[in-house]
Design a protein around this motif. Structure first.
Motif, short mmCIF file in Angstrom:
data_model
loop_
_atom_site.label_atom_id
_atom_site.label_comp_id
_atom_site.label_asym_id
_atom_site.label_seq_id
_atom_site.Cartn_x
_atom_site.Cartn_y
_atom_site.Cartn_z
N GLY A 234 0.82 -1.35 -0.18
CA GLY A 234 0.16 0.02 0.00
C GLY A 234 0.99 1.10 -0.32
O GLY A 234 0.29 2.42 -0.06
N GLY A 235 1.95 1.15 -0.29
CA GLY A 235 2.49 2.53 -0.01
C GLY A 235 3.82 2.46 1.34
O GLY A 235 3.54 2.55 2.13
N GLN A 236 5.02 2.71 0.45
CA GLN A 236 5.88 3.85 1.68
C GLN A 236 5.21 4.49 2.90
O GLN A 236 5.47 4.15 3.98
N SER A 237 4.58 5.45 3.21
CA SER A 237 4.11 6.20 3.88
C SER A 237 3.22 5.30 5.01
O SER A 237 3.40 5.90 6.01
N THR A 238 2.75 4.16 4.38
CA THR A 238 2.06 3.19 5.49
C THR A 238 2.91 1.92 5.88
O THR A 238 1.90 0.72 6.35
N ALA A 239 3.95 1.81 5.36
CA ALA A 239 4.54 0.25 4.92
C ALA A 239 5.23 -0.68 6.44
O ALA A 239 4.50 -1.33 7.07
N GLY A 240 5.34 0.83 6.81
CA GLY A 240 6.02 0.45 8.83
C GLY A 240 4.96 0.05 9.67
O GLY A 240 5.29 -1.01 10.34
N LYS A 241 4.28 0.36 10.15
CA LYS A 241 2.42 0.10 10.23
C LYS A 241 2.30 -1.28 10.05
O LYS A 241 1.99 -2.26 10.69
N LYS A 242 2.22 -1.50 9.06
CA LYS A 242 2.09 -3.09 8.12
C LYS A 242 2.29 -4.50 8.14
O LYS A 242 2.42 -5.18 8.04
N LEU A 243 4.25 -3.53 8.23
CA LEU A 243 5.32 -4.36 8.43
C LEU A 243 5.45 -5.32 9.89
O LEU A 243 6.29 -6.31 9.80
N LYS A 244 5.40 -4.13 10.53
CA LYS A 244 5.33 -4.41 11.62
C LYS A 244 4.90 -5.76 12.64
O LYS A 244 3.81 -6.05 12.51
N SER A 245 5.93 -6.56 13.76
CA SER A 245 5.09 -7.07 14.88
C SER A 245 4.07 -6.86 15.41
O SER A 245 3.76 -5.27 15.58
N THR A 246 3.18 -7.82 16.31
CA THR A 246 1.77 -6.62 16.48
C THR A 246 2.48 -6.74 19.02
O THR A 246 1.23 -6.62 18.85
N SER A 247 3.16 -7.25 18.21
CA SER A 247 3.92 -7.70 19.91
C SER A 247 5.75 -6.43 19.93
O SER A 247 6.13 -6.93 18.95
N GLY A 248 6.25 -6.29 21.10
CA GLY A 248 7.03 -6.20 21.65
C GLY A 248 7.53 -5.07 20.84
O GLY A 248 8.80 -4.50 20.95
N TRP A 249 7.12 -3.72 20.49
CA TRP A 249 7.57 -2.91 20.11
C TRP A 249 7.74 -1.36 21.45
O TRP A 249 6.57 -1.22 21.64
N TYR A 250 8.36 -0.61 21.48
CA TYR A 250 8.16 0.95 22.92
C TYR A 250 7.38 1.33 22.60
O TYR A 250 6.77 1.80 21.66
N SER A 251 6.37 1.30 23.86
CA SER A 251 5.17 2.14 24.51
C SER A 251 3.92 2.32 23.48
O SER A 251 3.33 2.25 23.04
N SER A 252 3.99 0.40 23.35
CA SER A 252 2.95 -0.69 22.50
C SER A 252 2.60 0.23 21.15
O SER A 252 1.25 -0.04 20.80
N ASN A 254 2.65 -0.82 18.36
CA ASN A 254 3.05 -2.41 17.44
C ASN A 254 2.69 -1.83 16.13
O ASN A 254 1.52 -0.90 16.03
N GLY A 255 2.39 -3.08 15.16
CA GLY A 255 1.82 -3.08 13.97
C GLY A 255 0.74 -3.86 14.09
O GLY A 255 0.11 -4.20 14.86
N THR A 256 0.65 -3.82 12.56
CA THR A 256 -1.01 -4.28 12.54
C THR A 256 0.11 -5.36 11.34
O THR A 256 -1.20 -6.86 11.62
N ASP A 257 0.45 -5.91 11.41
CA ASP A 257 1.35 -6.85 10.42
C ASP A 257 0.38 -7.71 10.15
O ASP A 257 0.30 -8.80 9.21
N ALA A 258 -0.30 -6.81 8.73
CA ALA A 258 -1.45 -7.24 7.90
C ALA A 258 -1.26 -8.49 7.14
O ALA A 258 -1.91 -8.65 6.61
N TYR A 259 0.49 -8.39 6.93
CA TYR A 259 0.74 -9.18 5.74
C TYR A 259 1.44 -10.33 5.97
O TYR A 259 1.84 -11.08 5.58
#
Length: 325
Positions: A234-252, A254-259
């Motif tokens: 869906g594009g570089q501007s939202t790729a981080g949110k969609k590719l990140k895991s759903t746990s483990g990231w600072y201050s919660s 987390n990503g959606t791990d949509a793919y």
């Protein structure tokens, strides 16, 4: 089918299982009712056995050592043969659940294998997982758009240039290893010559695709291949949110791990040898060079939904994701 008994009904079809060798020849795939349920991998050679008893008129190994000049006791000699204790491996158990099988591993990871429909619609083991034949580690894979990616960070230990975060094996189990660009490119030419000689303070002209440190049949992605992934989600501007895991990231954050790419915040290793930013950042190398001292890498940060693609010093330690040839 069961035969009709007196006033009886037809029995149900039985389920048969077969095995067929994997293409890698590392074991066999088990297929029941047309659906692949797992693999049986070949075992490795067993470790050395304990000393046997003396043969007739023979000498024990300890007596031979004494004859060779050893002066300690037998207990001391036996103790001297023992190496350092190895690191405990990861074991997994499987349990049947509604619609499939749940696998729970001692490293904290869980996976669900869903049943296929009549063995037609379900995905096979070879499509969802791959085995690195070099050290027999298992990696989940995912197809996004026209590309197939490893969905775990690579954890293959090279002779030099690869590290566990904070030099602790527990982080390698969780995050995979951190590689310098030279190690990621296989600059010594262990696996291929495509990236040979590429490293810090060296300008190189690799032949693409560069297998690098990846298993056979896979390669280190170029800057362009990373951009292709960003476009597919869906594009570089939202790729981080969609590719990140759903746990483990600072201050919660987390990503959606949509793919199901499951990017973990593994942090980095600095050129000084120190480590930092576990929980904050994920960094992945590409095989594209910027200059003699820098190469392009992917940046996923907490607090940001986008994915960055910029250059950094080649002596930093970043994670590696391999893409299928």
């Amino acid at each position: 089918n069961g035969r009709n008994g007196l006033n009886g009904e037809n029995g149900k079809n039985g389920t048969s299982c077969t095995v067929e060798p994997l293409a890698s020849k590392d074991g066999f795939k088990v297929i029941c009712a047309g659906d692949s349920v797992g693999v049986l991998l070949n075992g490795t050679n067993g470790t050395n056995g304990t000393n046997g008893t003396n043969g007739e008129n023979g000498l024990s190994a300890y007596e031979i050592a004494k004859a060779g000049g050893y002066t300690g006791s037998e207990e001391e000699w036996i103790a001297s043969l023992k190496g350092d204790p190895g690191v405990a491996g990861t074991s997994c158990t499987a349990e049947e659940i509604s619609g499939g099988v749940k696998i729970t591993c001692t490293d904290g990871n869980t996976y669900t294998l869903n049943n296929g429909t009549d063995g037609k619609d379900g995905r096979n083991f070879d499509e969802d997982w791959m085995v690195d034949p070099r050290d027999r580690q298992l990696y989940r894979v995912v197809t996004i758009g026209e590309q197939t990616w490893m969905a775990h960070n690579l954890n293959y230990e090279t002779d030099s240039g690869s590290y566990c975060y904070k030099d602790s094996v527990k982080y390698c189990k969780k995050y995979g290893r951190l590689y310098t660009w030279a190690a990621a490119m296989d600059s010594v030419g262990t696996w291929s010559t495509n990236g040979k000689g590429c490293g810090y303070n060296k300008t190189c002209s690799p032949t693409y695709p560069v297998r690098g440190v990846c298993p056979e049949g896979w390669h280190l992605p170029t800057q362009t291949e990373w951009n292709t992934l960003f476009t597919a989600v869906g594009g570089q501007s939202t790729a981080g949110k969609k590719l990140k895991s759903t746990s483990g990231w600072y201050s919660s954050d987390n990503g959606t791990d949509a793919y199901s790419f499951s990017a973990l915040p593994a942090g980095v290793r600095y050129g000084s040898g120190g480590y930092g930013d576990e929980g904050n950042y994920a960094r992945f190398w590409s095989s594209s060079e910027s200059s003699s001292g820098r190469a392009y890498g992917v940046y996923l940060d907490y607090g940001y939904d986008d994915a960055g693609l910029d250059y950094n010093y080649k002596y930093y330690g970043f994670s590696v994701r391999c893409v299928k040839d």
